[in-house]
Design a protein around this motif. Structure first.
Motif, PDB file in Angstrom:
ATOM      1  N   VAL A 157      59.673  42.182  38.453  1.00 30.47           N
ATOM      2  CA  VAL A 157      60.337  43.441  38.795  1.00 30.47           C
ATOM      3  C   VAL A 157      59.812  43.949  40.139  1.00 30.47           C
ATOM      4  CG1 VAL A 157      60.894  45.762  37.992  1.00 30.47           C
ATOM      5  CG2 VAL A 157      60.380  44.005  36.330  1.00 30.47           C
ATOM      6  N   GLU A 158      60.749  44.415  40.974  1.00 30.47           N
ATOM      7  CA  GLU A 158      60.365  45.091  42.215  1.00 30.47           C
ATOM      8  C   GLU A 158      60.892  46.513  42.159  1.00 30.47           C
ATOM      9  OE1 GLU A 158      62.018  42.904  45.490  1.00 30.47           O
ATOM     10  OE2 GLU A 158      60.522  41.319  45.346  1.00 30.47           O
ATOM     11  N   ASP A 159      60.260  47.414  42.903  1.00 26.22           N
ATOM     12  CA  ASP A 159      60.782  48.789  42.904  1.00 26.22           C
ATOM     13  C   ASP A 159      61.994  48.864  43.837  1.00 26.22           C
ATOM     14  OD1 ASP A 159      59.861  48.938  45.473  1.00 26.22           O
ATOM     15  OD2 ASP A 159      58.306  50.410  45.096  1.00 26.22           O
ATOM     16  N   GLU A 160      62.574  50.074  43.974  1.00 27.22           N
ATOM     17  CA  GLU A 160      63.821  50.162  44.746  1.00 27.22           C
ATOM     18  C   GLU A 160      63.627  49.869  46.228  1.00 27.22           C
ATOM     19  OE1 GLU A 160      65.699  53.993  45.218  1.00 27.22           O
ATOM     20  OE2 GLU A 160      63.940  54.987  44.407  1.00 27.22           O
ATOM     21  N   PHE A 161      62.336  49.883  46.693  1.00 26.00           N
ATOM     22  CA  PHE A 161      62.086  49.540  48.100  1.00 26.00           C
ATOM     23  C   PHE A 161      61.693  48.063  48.236  1.00 26.00           C
ATOM     24  CE2 PHE A 161      60.790  54.050  47.537  1.00 26.00           C
ATOM     25  CZ  PHE A 161      61.860  54.606  48.220  1.00 26.00           C
ATOM     26  N   TYR A 215      65.527  49.521  40.140  1.00 31.25           N
ATOM     27  CA  TYR A 215      64.574  48.434  40.347  1.00 31.25           C
ATOM     28  C   TYR A 215      65.338  47.189  40.792  1.00 31.25           C
ATOM     29  CZ  TYR A 215      61.315  51.246  37.558  1.00 31.25           C
ATOM     30  OH  TYR A 215      60.503  52.259  37.094  1.00 31.25           O
ATOM     31  N   TYR A 216      64.578  46.145  41.108  1.00 32.62           N
ATOM     32  CA  TYR A 216      65.200  44.825  41.299  1.00 32.62           C
ATOM     33  C   TYR A 216      64.644  43.903  40.234  1.00 32.62           C
ATOM     34  CZ  TYR A 216      67.214  46.020  45.785  1.00 32.62           C
ATOM     35  OH  TYR A 216      67.973  46.592  46.764  1.00 32.62           O
ATOM     36  N   CYS A 217      65.521  43.108  39.627  1.00 27.40           N
ATOM     37  CA  CYS A 217      65.088  42.169  38.619  1.00 27.40           C
ATOM     38  C   CYS A 217      65.136  40.766  39.228  1.00 27.40           C
ATOM     39  CB  CYS A 217      66.050  42.303  37.443  1.00 27.40           C
ATOM     40  SG  CYS A 217      65.515  41.360  36.053  1.00 27.40           S
ATOM     41  N   LYS A 275      68.041  37.736  42.590  1.00 27.24           N
ATOM     42  CA  LYS A 275      67.436  39.067  42.648  1.00 27.24           C
ATOM     43  C   LYS A 275      68.571  40.063  42.477  1.00 27.24           C
ATOM     44  CE  LYS A 275      64.760  41.622  46.031  1.00 27.24           C
ATOM     45  NZ  LYS A 275      63.795  41.385  47.086  1.00 27.24           N
ATOM     46  N   ILE A 276      68.541  40.810  41.386  1.00 26.53           N
ATOM     47  CA  ILE A 276      69.671  41.701  41.089  1.00 26.53           C
ATOM     48  C   ILE A 276      69.214  43.155  41.079  1.00 26.53           C
ATOM     49  CG2 ILE A 276      71.368  42.291  39.300  1.00 26.53           C
ATOM     50  CD1 ILE A 276      71.674  39.510  38.639  1.00 26.53           C
ATOM     51  N   PRO A 277      69.924  44.019  41.836  1.00 23.80           N
ATOM     52  CA  PRO A 277      69.584  45.442  41.742  1.00 23.80           C
ATOM     53  C   PRO A 277      70.024  45.977  40.378  1.00 23.80           C
ATOM     54  CG  PRO A 277      71.482  45.125  43.158  1.00 23.80           C
ATOM     55  CD  PRO A 277      71.048  43.752  42.735  1.00 23.80           C
TER      56      PRO A 277
END
Ligand code: ADP
Length: 336
Positions: free
Chosen positions: A28-32, A57-59, A65-67
């Motif tokens: 998981v990545e944050d929105e940035f 988030y980004y998965c 990589k999907i927002p």
């Protein structure tokens, strides 16, 4: 347990995943687009806090990589947290539409800048050459200049907003002295202060306060916070600009004794185009974009902005910035 759609996304049957940890399956990545530590991920956060967590988030899974918009809800049984439910909504389409909108705003505001500058040059030339003008004509000229300046400021804010949202602006990370930048900015706002007889007291922890950062972005942050403090202060008011060092951070406080922010509207204060009712009454001309621009810029620099305010008593905005700055970013464009 995962549903059919998750099986399709992960390209795995739920039985194949049994017994695995979620971080072995997806990241998981944050929105940035910053990779998150385990404790920062929505699942762990909801399990630890025992309350709902939601956000963008980004998965990441394999090369995809999907927002996503995530809703994480704890499952509580007899006041014990026994698990959590995670709901992912694919927001790729919304993001595309948002991007198209932002690109349009960027293009339109860029195109508007040239004609507005031309109007500015010629109206200023006319104002300087007013000998044959009647009183009424002089008054009209003044109104044209003011309205044009407002339009230039609005277009500038729109362009900055679109550049921040599309991430198309450069960030420098060089050694700078914040006291120097603060003093230059104070000079820039001096005229605005004198109109309302407002004084600004400097409280700097030393004569030089060094940090790594982008001088131009820091000027934008200071300039916006100070002009807000001036605009929303009463005549003869007093403002304090405080800058001091902590171990790894620099703190900037802008303290005013102005109109304050109404309790009920505090949560909306960093939203694009939002202006509190008391601010609209005091000054009809704001855009509601300044704080949004500051917050986004501060966060891009790895910092945080908070505020404390009481209506009719005053407001303190505090910015905390890491002394080491953030990663440099190259781009032909910059914030203006
Ligand atoms: P603008 O000042 O153009 O309206 P901003 O985005 O800079 O837009 O600020 C958004 C709103 O936040 C303002 O309209 C005002 O309601 C509130 N605000 C910002 N700074 C202050 C302050 N120092 N004191 C009181 N209200 C403030």
């Amino acid at each position: 347990m995962i549903n059919k759609q998750t099986e399709i996304f992960l390209n795995k049957k739920s039985e194949e995943l049994l017994g695995k940890r979620t971080d072995e399956i997806y990241d998981v990545e944050d929105e940035f687009e910053k990779k998150l530590e385990n404790s920062e991920k929505p699942l762990q956060k909801t399990l630890l806090a025992g309350k709902k967590i939601s956000g963008k988030y980004y998965c990441l899974h394999n090369d995809r990589k999907i927002p996503v918009f995530v809703n994480a809800t704890p499952v509580i049984c007899e006041s014990e947290i026994i698990g959590a439910i995670l709901l992912f909504r694919d927001i790729s389409r919304e993001n595309e539409i948002d991007r198209a909108k932002t690109e349009f705003v960027s293009l339109a505001s860029h195109q508007l800048r040239t004609p507005l500058s031309i109007i500015n040059w010629y109206s200023e030339a006319l104002t300087q050459n007013q000998n044959n003008f009647s009183k009424e004509q002089k008054n009209y000229m003044k109104k044209i200049c003011n309205a044009n300046q407002r339009m230039i400021n609005l277009v500038k804010s729109l362009l900055n907003t679109s550049r921040l949202e599309m991430n198309t602006f450069s960030i420098k990370n060089k050694e700078i002295d914040l006291v120097k930048i603060a003093r230059n900015t104070l000079e820039e706002v001096a005229e605005l202060c004198s109109v309302q007889n407002i004084s600004i007291e400097e409280k700097f922890s030393s004569e030089t306060i060094r940090l790594k950062g982008d001088p131009q972005l820091l000027t934008i942050i200071l300039h916006n916070l100070l002009t807000n403090a001036i605009k929303y202060s009463k005549r003869d008011g007093k403002i304090i600009l405080e800058i001091f060092e902590q171990k790894t951070d620099i703190i900037i406080d802008v303290i005013d004794q102005g109109i304050g922010i109404p309790e009920k509207q505090k949560k909306e204060i960093f939203t694009r185009f939002f202006r509190a009712n008391n601010a609209k009454e005091k000054d009809a001309e704001g855009t509601g974009l300044g704080l949004y621009i500051i917050k986004t810029t501060v966060e891009k620099l790895g910092g945080k902005i908070t505020f404390d305010s009481k209506e009719k008593k005053g407001t303190t905005f505090s910015v905390i910035l890491p002394k080491n700055g953030t990663l440099e970013k190259e781009s032909a464009k910059k914030l203006i």
